[in-house]
Design a protein around this motif. Structure first.
Motif, PDB file in Angstrom:
ATOM      1  N   VAL A  73       0.859  -1.264   0.014  1.00 57.84           N
ATOM      2  CA  VAL A  73      -0.105   0.052  -0.068  1.00 57.84           C
ATOM      3  C   VAL A  73       0.866   1.156   0.074  1.00 57.84           C
ATOM      4  O   VAL A  73       0.541   2.210  -0.682  1.00 57.84           O
ATOM      5  CB  VAL A  73      -0.738  -0.037   0.996  1.00 57.84           C
ATOM      6  CG1 VAL A  73      -1.747   1.377   1.314  1.00 57.84           C
ATOM      7  CG2 VAL A  73      -2.086  -0.997   1.015  1.00 57.84           C
ATOM      8  N   ILE A  74       1.879   1.222   0.949  1.00 57.58           N
ATOM      9  CA  ILE A  74       2.767   2.645   0.831  1.00 57.58           C
ATOM     10  C   ILE A  74       3.615   2.663  -0.235  1.00 57.58           C
ATOM     11  O   ILE A  74       3.690   3.835  -0.831  1.00 57.58           O
ATOM     12  CB  ILE A  74       3.763   2.196   2.145  1.00 57.58           C
ATOM     13  CG1 ILE A  74       3.011   2.436   3.327  1.00 57.58           C
ATOM     14  CG2 ILE A  74       4.723   3.349   1.895  1.00 57.58           C
ATOM     15  CD1 ILE A  74       3.848   1.818   4.626  1.00 57.58           C
ATOM     16  N   ALA A  75       3.899   1.648  -0.947  1.00 56.64           N
ATOM     17  CA  ALA A  75       4.349   1.669  -2.449  1.00 56.64           C
ATOM     18  C   ALA A  75       3.548   2.207  -3.530  1.00 56.64           C
ATOM     19  O   ALA A  75       4.032   2.251  -4.793  1.00 56.64           O
ATOM     20  CB  ALA A  75       5.169   0.579  -2.688  1.00 56.64           C
ATOM     21  N   GLY A  76       2.232   1.783  -3.123  1.00 56.75           N
ATOM     22  CA  GLY A  76       1.202   2.306  -4.167  1.00 56.75           C
ATOM     23  C   GLY A  76       0.958   1.203  -5.277  1.00 56.75           C
ATOM     24  O   GLY A  76       0.076   1.313  -6.143  1.00 56.75           O
ATOM     25  N   ASN A  77       1.186   0.037  -4.760  1.00 59.13           N
ATOM     26  CA  ASN A  77       0.920  -1.433  -5.405  1.00 59.13           C
ATOM     27  C   ASN A  77      -0.406  -1.721  -4.909  1.00 59.13           C
ATOM     28  O   ASN A  77      -0.292  -2.805  -4.039  1.00 59.13           O
ATOM     29  CB  ASN A  77       2.058  -2.219  -5.269  1.00 59.13           C
ATOM     30  CG  ASN A  77       3.381  -1.659  -5.833  1.00 59.13           C
ATOM     31  OD1 ASN A  77       3.409  -0.887  -6.756  1.00 59.13           O
ATOM     32  ND2 ASN A  77       4.542  -2.003  -5.332  1.00 59.13           N
ATOM     33  N   LEU A  78      -1.592  -1.077  -5.134  1.00 57.87           N
ATOM     34  CA  LEU A  78      -2.610  -1.479  -4.575  1.00 57.87           C
ATOM     35  C   LEU A  78      -3.268  -2.859  -5.062  1.00 57.87           C
ATOM     36  O   LEU A  78      -3.951  -3.402  -4.102  1.00 57.87           O
ATOM     37  CB  LEU A  78      -3.642  -0.362  -4.757  1.00 57.87           C
ATOM     38  CG  LEU A  78      -3.197   1.130  -4.536  1.00 57.87           C
ATOM     39  CD1 LEU A  78      -4.191   1.975  -4.287  1.00 57.87           C
ATOM     40  CD2 LEU A  78      -2.840   0.905  -2.634  1.00 57.87           C
ATOM     41  N   ASP A  79      -3.063  -2.973  -6.217  1.00 59.66           N
ATOM     42  CA  ASP A  79      -3.555  -4.540  -6.981  1.00 59.66           C
ATOM     43  C   ASP A  79      -2.983  -5.524  -6.028  1.00 59.66           C
ATOM     44  O   ASP A  79      -3.562  -6.520  -5.800  1.00 59.66           O
ATOM     45  CB  ASP A  79      -3.565  -4.439  -8.453  1.00 59.66           C
ATOM     46  CG  ASP A  79      -4.306  -3.948  -8.992  1.00 59.66           C
ATOM     47  OD1 ASP A  79      -5.420  -3.275  -8.561  1.00 59.66           O
ATOM     48  OD2 ASP A  79      -4.201  -3.314 -10.236  1.00 59.66           O
ATOM     49  N   LEU A  80      -1.658  -5.372  -5.958  1.00 64.54           N
ATOM     50  CA  LEU A  80      -0.824  -6.417  -5.167  1.00 64.54           C
ATOM     51  C   LEU A  80      -1.180  -6.485  -3.816  1.00 64.54           C
ATOM     52  O   LEU A  80      -1.442  -7.450  -3.235  1.00 64.54           O
ATOM     53  CB  LEU A  80       0.690  -6.232  -5.265  1.00 64.54           C
ATOM     54  CG  LEU A  80       1.611  -7.238  -4.756  1.00 64.54           C
ATOM     55  CD1 LEU A  80       1.249  -8.700  -5.088  1.00 64.54           C
ATOM     56  CD2 LEU A  80       2.810  -7.004  -5.138  1.00 64.54           C
ATOM     57  N   ALA A  81      -1.463  -5.289  -3.197  1.00 60.15           N
ATOM     58  CA  ALA A  81      -2.006  -5.383  -1.807  1.00 60.15           C
ATOM     59  C   ALA A  81      -3.144  -6.173  -1.644  1.00 60.15           C
ATOM     60  O   ALA A  81      -3.387  -6.870  -0.552  1.00 60.15           O
ATOM     61  CB  ALA A  81      -2.214  -3.948  -1.189  1.00 60.15           C
ATOM     62  N   GLU A  82      -4.073  -6.070  -2.507  1.00 57.58           N
ATOM     63  CA  GLU A  82      -5.301  -6.666  -2.382  1.00 57.58           C
ATOM     64  C   GLU A  82      -5.107  -8.093  -2.454  1.00 57.58           C
ATOM     65  O   GLU A  82      -5.678  -9.094  -1.706  1.00 57.58           O
ATOM     66  CB  GLU A  82      -6.521  -6.157  -3.653  1.00 57.58           C
ATOM     67  CG  GLU A  82      -6.988  -4.813  -3.184  1.00 57.58           C
ATOM     68  CD  GLU A  82      -7.557  -4.947  -1.723  1.00 57.58           C
ATOM     69  OE1 GLU A  82      -8.231  -5.575  -1.378  1.00 57.58           O
ATOM     70  OE2 GLU A  82      -7.185  -3.917  -0.828  1.00 57.58           O
ATOM     71  N   VAL A  83      -4.281  -8.534  -3.388  1.00 63.69           N
ATOM     72  CA  VAL A  83      -3.915 -10.214  -3.797  1.00 63.69           C
ATOM     73  C   VAL A  83      -3.467 -10.435  -2.199  1.00 63.69           C
ATOM     74  O   VAL A  83      -3.686 -11.757  -1.809  1.00 63.69           O
ATOM     75  CB  VAL A  83      -2.638 -10.161  -4.738  1.00 63.69           C
ATOM     76  CG1 VAL A  83      -2.190 -11.729  -4.419  1.00 63.69           C
ATOM     77  CG2 VAL A  83      -3.289  -9.805  -6.189  1.00 63.69           C
ATOM     78  N   ILE A  84      -2.662  -9.749  -1.653  1.00 63.03           N
ATOM     79  CA  ILE A  84      -1.966 -10.163  -0.420  1.00 63.03           C
ATOM     80  C   ILE A  84      -2.925 -10.306   0.668  1.00 63.03           C
ATOM     81  O   ILE A  84      -3.078 -11.309   1.471  1.00 63.03           O
ATOM     82  CB  ILE A  84      -0.697  -9.289   0.090  1.00 63.03           C
ATOM     83  CG1 ILE A  84       0.504  -9.486  -0.812  1.00 63.03           C
ATOM     84  CG2 ILE A  84      -0.252  -9.752   1.521  1.00 63.03           C
ATOM     85  CD1 ILE A  84       1.464  -8.487  -0.855  1.00 63.03           C
ATOM     86  N   ARG A  85      -3.905  -9.324   0.707  1.00 64.94           N
ATOM     87  CA  ARG A  85      -4.931  -9.076   1.664  1.00 64.94           C
ATOM     88  C   ARG A  85      -5.837 -10.326   1.598  1.00 64.94           C
ATOM     89  O   ARG A  85      -6.420 -10.921   2.677  1.00 64.94           O
ATOM     90  CB  ARG A  85      -5.453  -7.689   1.748  1.00 64.94           C
ATOM     91  CG  ARG A  85      -6.667  -7.603   2.875  1.00 64.94           C
ATOM     92  CD  ARG A  85      -7.213  -6.268   2.984  1.00 64.94           C
ATOM     93  NE  ARG A  85      -8.167  -6.209   1.700  1.00 64.94           N
ATOM     94  CZ  ARG A  85      -9.338  -5.627   1.817  1.00 64.94           C
ATOM     95  NH1 ARG A  85      -9.859  -5.357   3.041  1.00 64.94           N
ATOM     96  NH2 ARG A  85      -9.916  -5.616   0.689  1.00 64.94           N
ATOM     97  N   GLY A  86      -6.226 -10.773   0.535  1.00 60.39           N
ATOM     98  CA  GLY A  86      -7.120 -11.771   0.307  1.00 60.39           C
ATOM     99  C   GLY A  86      -6.838 -13.121   0.370  1.00 60.39           C
ATOM    100  O   GLY A  86      -7.650 -13.990   0.108  1.00 60.39           O
TER     101      GLY A  86
END
Length: 70
Positions: free
Chosen positions: A49-62
């Motif tokens: 999230v901090i790096a702005g990689n929001l799609d990847l953040a959602e992969v990790i979160r999910g």
């Protein structure tokens, strides 16, 4: 897989900050700890999230434990 570098980052943290989605998916599938904290107290999700990689953040979160392969 959950080794740490000098900043306490695991390979999943490194994938998260560098927007390496296929790497992150592979690590998660193999059982990487998505709740691991680096020395700044950040999870791979937070780093993404901090790096702005929001799609990847959602992969990790999910990602769920039952998604881990053998």
């Amino acid at each position: 897989m959950n080794a740490r570098n000098a900043s306490g980052n695991t390979p999943l943290h490194v994938c998260a900050v560098n927007s390496q989605e296929s790497c992150a998916r592979t690590l998660l599938f193999r059982g990487a700890d998505k709740e691991a904290l680096n020395f700044a107290g950040q999870t791979p999700y937070q780093v993404a999230v901090i790096a702005g990689n929001l799609d990847l953040a959602e992969v990790i979160r999910g990602h769920k434990p039952e998604d881990v392969g053998e």
